[in-house]
Design a protein around this motif. Structure first.
Motif, PDB file in Angstrom:
ATOM      1  N   THR A 186      20.504  32.962  51.429  1.00 50.54           N
ATOM      2  CA  THR A 186      19.193  33.314  51.137  1.00 50.54           C
ATOM      3  C   THR A 186      18.911  34.728  50.338  1.00 50.54           C
ATOM      4  O   THR A 186      18.042  34.841  49.369  1.00 50.54           O
ATOM      5  CB  THR A 186      18.340  33.296  52.611  1.00 50.54           C
ATOM      6  OG1 THR A 186      18.581  32.025  52.889  1.00 50.54           O
ATOM      7  CG2 THR A 186      16.937  33.400  52.045  1.00 50.54           C
ATOM      8  N   LEU A 187      19.743  35.580  50.830  1.00 51.64           N
ATOM      9  CA  LEU A 187      19.625  36.904  50.236  1.00 51.64           C
ATOM     10  C   LEU A 187      19.980  36.759  48.844  1.00 51.64           C
ATOM     11  O   LEU A 187      19.563  37.350  48.053  1.00 51.64           O
ATOM     12  CB  LEU A 187      20.604  38.021  50.941  1.00 51.64           C
ATOM     13  CG  LEU A 187      19.992  38.464  52.375  1.00 51.64           C
ATOM     14  CD1 LEU A 187      20.668  39.287  52.875  1.00 51.64           C
ATOM     15  CD2 LEU A 187      18.548  38.775  52.236  1.00 51.64           C
ATOM     16  N   ALA A 188      21.150  36.205  48.275  1.00 49.29           N
ATOM     17  CA  ALA A 188      21.382  36.031  46.879  1.00 49.29           C
ATOM     18  C   ALA A 188      20.566  35.535  46.061  1.00 49.29           C
ATOM     19  O   ALA A 188      20.080  35.897  45.144  1.00 49.29           O
ATOM     20  CB  ALA A 188      22.640  35.234  47.239  1.00 49.29           C
ATOM     21  N   GLY A 189      19.787  34.364  46.651  1.00 49.80           N
ATOM     22  CA  GLY A 189      18.660  33.703  46.206  1.00 49.80           C
ATOM     23  C   GLY A 189      17.260  34.439  46.034  1.00 49.80           C
ATOM     24  O   GLY A 189      16.648  34.674  44.954  1.00 49.80           O
ATOM     25  N   SER A 190      17.019  35.459  46.977  1.00 52.48           N
ATOM     26  CA  SER A 190      16.045  36.564  46.835  1.00 52.48           C
ATOM     27  C   SER A 190      16.390  37.486  45.787  1.00 52.48           C
ATOM     28  O   SER A 190      15.282  37.880  44.946  1.00 52.48           O
ATOM     29  CB  SER A 190      15.879  37.166  48.202  1.00 52.48           C
ATOM     30  OG  SER A 190      15.656  35.976  49.187  1.00 52.48           O
ATOM     31  N   PHE A 191      17.436  38.002  45.730  1.00 52.18           N
ATOM     32  CA  PHE A 191      17.912  39.008  44.633  1.00 52.18           C
ATOM     33  C   PHE A 191      17.743  38.294  43.182  1.00 52.18           C
ATOM     34  O   PHE A 191      17.411  38.995  42.203  1.00 52.18           O
ATOM     35  CB  PHE A 191      19.076  39.388  45.009  1.00 52.18           C
ATOM     36  CG  PHE A 191      19.129  40.478  45.841  1.00 52.18           C
ATOM     37  CD1 PHE A 191      18.508  41.707  45.862  1.00 52.18           C
ATOM     38  CD2 PHE A 191      19.795  40.499  47.313  1.00 52.18           C
ATOM     39  CE1 PHE A 191      18.547  42.751  46.714  1.00 52.18           C
ATOM     40  CE2 PHE A 191      20.002  41.416  48.074  1.00 52.18           C
ATOM     41  CZ  PHE A 191      19.136  42.483  47.843  1.00 52.18           C
ATOM     42  N   LEU A 192      18.157  36.870  43.296  1.00 51.52           N
ATOM     43  CA  LEU A 192      17.997  36.406  41.929  1.00 51.52           C
ATOM     44  C   LEU A 192      16.441  36.271  41.357  1.00 51.52           C
ATOM     45  O   LEU A 192      16.278  36.425  40.274  1.00 51.52           O
ATOM     46  CB  LEU A 192      18.608  34.694  42.191  1.00 51.52           C
ATOM     47  CG  LEU A 192      18.468  34.068  40.852  1.00 51.52           C
ATOM     48  CD1 LEU A 192      19.500  34.573  39.937  1.00 51.52           C
ATOM     49  CD2 LEU A 192      18.984  32.558  41.437  1.00 51.52           C
ATOM     50  N   VAL A 193      15.511  35.992  42.222  1.00 51.61           N
ATOM     51  CA  VAL A 193      14.247  35.889  42.051  1.00 51.61           C
ATOM     52  C   VAL A 193      13.604  37.254  41.594  1.00 51.61           C
ATOM     53  O   VAL A 193      13.086  37.521  40.535  1.00 51.61           O
ATOM     54  CB  VAL A 193      13.280  35.514  43.215  1.00 51.61           C
ATOM     55  CG1 VAL A 193      11.556  35.532  42.945  1.00 51.61           C
ATOM     56  CG2 VAL A 193      13.839  34.216  43.610  1.00 51.61           C
ATOM     57  N   ALA A 194      13.834  38.305  42.351  1.00 53.29           N
ATOM     58  CA  ALA A 194      13.588  39.818  42.133  1.00 53.29           C
ATOM     59  C   ALA A 194      14.041  40.223  40.954  1.00 53.29           C
ATOM     60  O   ALA A 194      13.465  40.845  40.241  1.00 53.29           O
ATOM     61  CB  ALA A 194      13.970  40.674  43.398  1.00 53.29           C
ATOM     62  N   GLY A 195      15.551  40.033  40.596  1.00 56.15           N
ATOM     63  CA  GLY A 195      15.986  40.595  39.604  1.00 56.15           C
ATOM     64  C   GLY A 195      15.320  39.766  38.177  1.00 56.15           C
ATOM     65  O   GLY A 195      15.006  40.346  37.208  1.00 56.15           O
ATOM     66  N   SER A 196      15.019  38.606  38.483  1.00 53.43           N
ATOM     67  CA  SER A 196      14.277  38.053  37.028  1.00 53.43           C
ATOM     68  C   SER A 196      12.851  38.586  36.990  1.00 53.43           C
ATOM     69  O   SER A 196      12.595  38.672  35.544  1.00 53.43           O
ATOM     70  CB  SER A 196      14.155  36.303  37.747  1.00 53.43           C
ATOM     71  OG  SER A 196      15.302  35.735  37.840  1.00 53.43           O
ATOM     72  N   LEU A 197      12.065  38.866  37.881  1.00 52.21           N
ATOM     73  CA  LEU A 197      10.910  39.403  37.719  1.00 52.21           C
ATOM     74  C   LEU A 197      11.174  40.952  36.923  1.00 52.21           C
ATOM     75  O   LEU A 197      10.407  41.378  35.915  1.00 52.21           O
ATOM     76  CB  LEU A 197       9.906  39.857  38.965  1.00 52.21           C
ATOM     77  CG  LEU A 197       8.796  40.294  38.839  1.00 52.21           C
ATOM     78  CD1 LEU A 197       7.858  39.461  38.238  1.00 52.21           C
ATOM     79  CD2 LEU A 197       8.129  40.804  40.150  1.00 52.21           C
ATOM     80  N   VAL A 198      12.136  41.507  37.284  1.00 55.21           N
ATOM     81  CA  VAL A 198      12.482  42.844  36.790  1.00 55.21           C
ATOM     82  C   VAL A 198      12.588  42.732  35.318  1.00 55.21           C
ATOM     83  O   VAL A 198      12.289  43.369  34.410  1.00 55.21           O
ATOM     84  CB  VAL A 198      13.555  43.766  37.523  1.00 55.21           C
ATOM     85  CG1 VAL A 198      14.167  44.922  36.686  1.00 55.21           C
ATOM     86  CG2 VAL A 198      13.301  43.994  38.839  1.00 55.21           C
ATOM     87  N   VAL A 199      13.509  41.645  34.995  1.00 60.71           N
ATOM     88  CA  VAL A 199      13.986  41.420  33.659  1.00 60.71           C
ATOM     89  C   VAL A 199      12.598  41.122  32.904  1.00 60.71           C
ATOM     90  O   VAL A 199      12.516  41.712  31.815  1.00 60.71           O
ATOM     91  CB  VAL A 199      14.843  40.196  33.780  1.00 60.71           C
ATOM     92  CG1 VAL A 199      15.202  39.880  32.055  1.00 60.71           C
ATOM     93  CG2 VAL A 199      16.386  40.730  34.184  1.00 60.71           C
ATOM     94  N   THR A 200      11.822  40.062  33.255  1.00 58.59           N
ATOM     95  CA  THR A 200      10.694  39.687  32.665  1.00 58.59           C
ATOM     96  C   THR A 200       9.694  40.737  32.072  1.00 58.59           C
ATOM     97  O   THR A 200       9.136  40.932  30.954  1.00 58.59           O
ATOM     98  CB  THR A 200      10.124  38.577  33.295  1.00 58.59           C
ATOM     99  OG1 THR A 200      10.762  37.422  33.591  1.00 58.59           O
ATOM    100  CG2 THR A 200       8.571  38.313  32.697  1.00 58.59           C
TER     101      THR A 200
END
Length: 471
Positions: A186-200
């Motif tokens: 779940t943590l890995a999936g959460s960082f995937l979401v957060a990192g995507s927002l930072v990229v966008t």
């Protein structure tokens, strides 16, 4: 349609909606803490700007997550009172710790962080955001420990007089092997979401404001976020592989349903695409990868994976007559959407890294469009992952102990549940619009200007000065 159907829909809709905010809050809290640490260590102003910029997006999302999460607690007592009565002795303990320790820790230090700029010593202020991030992640663990009991009940006994599950080993509940692997996944999936927002957000400013004085900050944010996405994707795959093997041990029906595997196979092939009969009892057509399912489920390419029909017969013999098969199309496709959307996010992040290699500035409109949808992909992957997790457990609300139909409140009518479901859906729709507009508004505004405000003239009349709030 009866009260049970609507209660299930209501809990499903509110849970999926709430979880849109959870992974972003979990991941972004740590990323903001990392950015502030970089500023503390280097003194580079761009890290301070990015800390305040993404910190504001984090706070907007955090507030919305708190509001929507409260509804989840109420539903246990309102719509699922028989379930709460059965499992409350166990389920209540981790949730109480989550509220009293993790959530209060999180909220207290977020308050210190918000109002502590230029008031707290730098190190203490930095510690406050790290404490808030730790609290956020602790909250996730205790909630996942409670959910894992529903997937794999441990540390309890059934009281024959009251018919309730009673806690006998709290350590066993917290160290449930399902919880121990679900948490890092779940943590890995959460960082995937957060990192995507930072990229966008970073990519949008890099491509739309190329001559901005803050371009270097946005370029760093874009690269930083893309690497977070890539590393998170690798961790999601690793933890997901382990989770699949544990799932095969404790819930073999869920693994069989995820693959549309109707008959027991050894070795078992991974189904890329399966078409089954309308009653879900047999396979009509399948495109498969040999040996892969055996390895995913058992770690052995020649391992045996039980099929849906064999497990149905086994459960009917063990628990009594009835259907113990989840809705196969839902589990089959949610499992694949989970994987597909996650890998698509990683592919876009890789393209972003390639476009920015050696100091290049991305120019492709297609890349910008892909970047704009990037945060949606891991959000969908997370949502479909939880849909698979919960729907694959059906018809059990606590696997092997309590059926979902037996957990609903008996005194709540269809009209009452339908009324609350409609009200929640409308309120959540309004909150979704507010959340989206706030995030877009502040994301477009860009990093803050850190130029000190001019000193006020002592001759000015204080009564004429406008009130201002600055974060």
């Amino acid at each position: 349609m009866d009260a049970l159907d609507v209660a299930r829909w209501q809990f499903g809709v509110t849970t999926v909606y709430h979880f849109l905010f959870v992974p972003l809050t979990i991941g972004l809290s740590v990323l903001v803490a990392i950015l502030q640490t970089l500023w503390h260590r280097t003194g580079n102003e761009r890290y301070l700007k990015l800390t305040k910029f993404y910190g504001k997006l984090f706070l907007i999302n955090f507030a919305m997550g708190v509001v929507t999460g409260i509804v989840q607690e109420f539903q246990f007592g309102m719509n699922w009172s028989d379930y709460s009565r059965f499992v409350g002795d166990i389920f209540g303990a981790p949730l109480a710790i989550e509220a009293l320790v993790a959530f209060f820790l999180e909220s207290t230090f977020i308050g210190l962080w918000i109002f502590g700029w230029d008031r707290l010593p730098k190190r203490l202020h930095l510690a406050s955001i790290w404490a808030a991030a730790i609290g956020t992640n602790l909250s996730a663990y205790f909630i996942l420990a409670a959910n894992s009991f529903m997937q794999n009940p441990v540390g309890y006994t059934i009281n024959p007089e009251t018919g309730r599950a009673e806690l006998t080993d709290f350590v066993a509940v917290l160290t449930n092997k399902v919880a121990l692997i679900t948490f890092p996944h779940t943590l890995a999936g959460s960082f995937l979401v957060a990192g995507s927002l930072v990229v966008t957000v970073g990519l949008w400013h890099v491509m739309r404001n190329r001559d901005s004085a803050d371009t270097s900050a946005y370029r760093f944010a874009t690269t930083f976020g893309a690497w977070v996405v890539m590393v998170s994707t690798a961790l999601v795959l690793i933890t997901g592989d382990i989770q699949g093997k544990i799932m095969t041990q404790v819930q073999p029906m869920k693994m069989a349903a995820a693959e549309g595997l109707y008959t027991t196979e050894s070795p078992a092939s991974f189904s890329v695409l399966t078409i089954g009969s309308l009653d879900g009892s047999r396979e009509i057509f399948a495109l498969k990868i040999p040996y892969l399912l055996s390895y995913l489920g058992t770690g052995d390419p020649d391992g045996t994976v039980q099929g849906i029909n064999d497990l149905q017969a086994q459960y009917a013999s063990q628990y009594g007559a009835g259907s113990y098969t989840p809705i196969i199309p839902v589990t089959y496709w949610s499992f694949r959407f989970m994987i597909g959307f996650g890998l698509a996010a990683a592919a876009i992040a890789l393209l972003v890294l390639w476009a920015q290699r050696k100091g290049r500035t991305p120019t492709s409109r297609w890349l910008l469009r892909a970047g704009l949808i990037l945060p949606v992909l891991p959000l969908l992957a997370n949502s479909f992952g939880w849909i698979f997790t919960e729907m694959g457990r059906q018809p059990w609300i606590v696997f092997g102990e309590m059926l979902t139909r037996d957990g609903v409140s008996r005194s709540v009518s269809l009209a009452e549940v339908l009324t609350s479901f409609t009200a929640f859906t409308l309120i959540y729709a309004a909150l979704a619009v507010i959340e989206f507009k706030l995030l877009v508004r502040y994301a477009k505004a860009g990093v803050p200007d850190l130029t000190p405000a001019p000193e006020p003239d002592d001759t000015d009349d204080d009564a004429e000065r406008p009130l201002a709030f600055a974060y």
